[in-house]
Design a protein around this motif. Structure first.
Motif: not given
Ligand SMILES: Cc1cc2nc3c(=O)[nH]c(=O)nc-3n(C[C@H](O)[C@H](O)[C@H](O)COP(=O)(O)OP(=O)(O)OC[C@H]3O[C@@H](n4cnc5c(N)ncnc54)[C@H](O)[C@@H]3O)c2cc1C
Length: 484
Positions: A11, A13-15, A34-35, A42-43, A47, A49, A179, A216, A331, A361, A363-364
């Motif tokens: 994955g 994304g930011i996490t 990252e796939r 989500t990243s 919003s 912020m 994967p 997600p 989210r 969690g 983004y922040t």
């Molecule tokens: C509408 C909305 C508004 C938000 N606003 C804010 C905000 O203003 N401030 C804030 O702090 N947070 C905010 N958040 C929350 C924040 O955006 C998320 O918590 C954060 O971006 C999640 O990051 P992530 O890396 O966990 O997930 P993601 O960014 O979704 O990354 C997961 C990644 O895993 C990849 N993936 C999936 N399956 C596989 C696999 N089998 N193998 C390899 N890769 C895979 C996906 O392609 C994806 O890129 C908001 C969320 C939403 C939905």
């Protein structure tokens, strides 16, 4: 590689990127796959912020707010070009949910929790002063307004800056790697095979631990890994109860302030967030089962209508404005008994047979989430030394007057871009241009094609894919005027 990796992160994304960066900073051998593209989940649909979350104070989540405010301050130092302070106005109306004294108390507490790391302090404004700040606000019944500061970021580009920092410290990052198989290896290690979905090659990674940071999709990834590593075992129960959040993007609607508003229809908080020359208006909150189906990411006309109606009430002069674009994402919220609108933004790390899933969690707080994940893994990867993080500046995105060809070259060479969509959608704002990126798409296919060795057919496919990806959104937006 002869020696197994310490960890393989799934994955980008930011996490996941935050975890790969912290692991690399601590000299762990780490690969992230990252796939899709980095931040393609989500990243890039947040919003925008970097905030403590003023509204979480109402739910008494002081610890979460304080932690996020500390992170807000660190990120402001690390990426000043990608995360800028903004003033937010909170208008209060007679008969509304929040009394002015309560808002004043909340803002004071918000500044107090930020402490010495705070941005410009809060203020309360009389109705006339609030309308001077933002003349488009509804004037009728306006009682007072609070004004406070938070950071507005470029979410996709900040994630890419984190990826570059991770790589600079020794992490290897592969995008469009999916994967496809996983097996237990020798001495408790794992072997994971990933397919490069763009060129079809397969790559095997031996690792001591797997981190599932797939946002997600983390329950889908847990199911895949559980079936692959322990065939015949029961599929794990979902950790998440995601919710879809949709934003509309308009040309700038405010004088540069953000707005924190209360929806009249359901009392939910929604925002107008100033982002470059645009305003993001959102969000909605639609509960989605986990793992999410492919169509769960598609915004509906009802959501568009809801946001337009609330915007028209809050800023009557904007009722006729047409959105340029619509964004939706899920989210990754932890499952709980609370109503989805009140669900916790806390995160949780769980271990299942050497696979560490980080769920929830925001983004922040990605750096705090990375720290906790690696601390939980200390035994597994056999490294117990205290973790060192850094708040040195992250690599800068390309700036100044540059040509599209230079942007393409930089994106390919330094920012992991492999498709034209990666550049149009997540390394520039060309997707918001009046032609929605259609002309630059054609130029980019040449510029990137030359660097990446694309065939003529691949160049045509890239352009056709971009045009097709616009089609659904354009069709939804085309219905907006008649449905509003
Ligand atoms: C509408 C909305 C508004 C938000 N606003 C804010 C905000 O203003 N401030 C804030 O702090 N947070 C905010 N958040 C929350 C924040 O955006 C998320 O918590 C954060 O971006 C999640 O990051 P992530 O890396 O966990 O997930 P993601 O960014 O979704 O990354 C997961 C990644 O895993 C990849 N993936 C999936 N399956 C596989 C696999 N089998 N193998 C390899 N890769 C895979 C996906 O392609 C994806 O890129 C908001 C969320 C939403 C939905």
């Amino acid at each position: 590689m002869s020696e197994p990796l310490d960890l393989l992160v799934l994955g980008g994304g930011i996490t996941g990127l935050g975890i790969a960066r912290l692991a690399a900073l601590n000299h762990l051998r780490v690969v992230l796959i990252e796939r899709g593209d980095l931040a393609s989940g989500t990243s890039s649909v947040s919003s925008h912020m970097l905030h403590g979350g003023l509204r979480y104070l109402e739910h008494g989540r002081l610890h979460l707010v304080r932690e996020a405010l500390i992170e807000r301050a660190a990120l402001s130092r690390m990426a000043p070009a990608l995360a800028r302070p903004r003033r937010f106005v909170v208008p209060l109306y007679r008969g509304g949910r929040l009394a002015p004294w309560k808002l004043r108390l909340g803002l004071r507490l918000y500044d107090f929790l930020a402490g010495a790391r705070g941005l410009a302090p809060y203020a309360m404004a009389r109705p006339r002063e609030a309308l001077e700040l933002e003349p488009a606000l509804a004037a009728q019944g306006l009682q007072a307004a609070g004004v406070y500061s938070d950071l507005v970021m470029d979410d996709a580009r900040l994630a890419i800056a984190v990826a570059r920092d991770a790589e600079a410290h020794g992490a290897r990052i592969h995008t469009y790697f999916e994967p496809v198989a996983a097996h237990p290896g020798d001495g408790g290690s794992f072997s994971v095979t990933a397919r490069d979905t763009l060129d079809g090659t397969e790559h095997v990674f031996e690792c001591r631990a797997i981190v599932n940071a797939t946002g997600p999709w983390c329950d889908a990834t847990r199911r895949f890994l559980s079936a692959a590593l322990a065939p015949g075992s029961l599929p794990p129960a979902p950790l998440l109860r995601p919710s879809r959040g949709t934003h509309l993007i308009y040309p700038a609607l405010t004088n540069g302030h953000g707005l924190l508003l209360t929806a009249r229809a359901d009392g939910r908080v929604f925002f107008v967030v100033p982002f470059g020359d645009y305003s993001l208006v959102g969000t909605t909150e639609i509960e989605i089962p986990s793992p999410p189906a492919a169509d769960s990411f598609r915004p509906t006309l009802e959501e568009v209508r809801y946001l337009r109606a609330e915007l028209a009430r809050a800023m009557p002069g904007c009722a006729a404005s047409r959105p340029l674009a619509v964004l939706a994402g899920l989210r990754p919220l932890l499952a709980s008994d609370e109503a989805v609108g009140h669900a916790s933004r806390e995160h949780r790390v769980i271990e299942e047979r050497g696979v560490f899933t980080i769920a929830g969690g925001k983004y922040t707080t990605f750096r705090a989430m990375a720290r906790e994940t690696l601390e939980r893994m200390a035994n597994r990867i056999g490294r117990r030394v205290a973790l060192h993080d850094s708040d040195q500046p992250l690599p800068l995105p390309i700036v100044g007057p540059v040509t599209l060809e230079e942007i393409a070259a930089h994106a390919v060479e330094h920012e992991f871009a492999r498709r034209i969509e990666d550049v149009l959608r997540r390394r520039t704002l060309l997707w918001l241009a009046p032609d929605r990126g259609r002309v630059p798409a054609r130029m980019l296919s040449e510029f990137m094609g030359r660097r990446l060795g694309w065939s003529d057919q691949r160049m045509r496919d890239e352009v056709a894919n971009w045009d097709a990806s616009r089609y659904d959104e354009d069709a939804l937006l085309a219905r907006v005027p008649e449905e509003a």
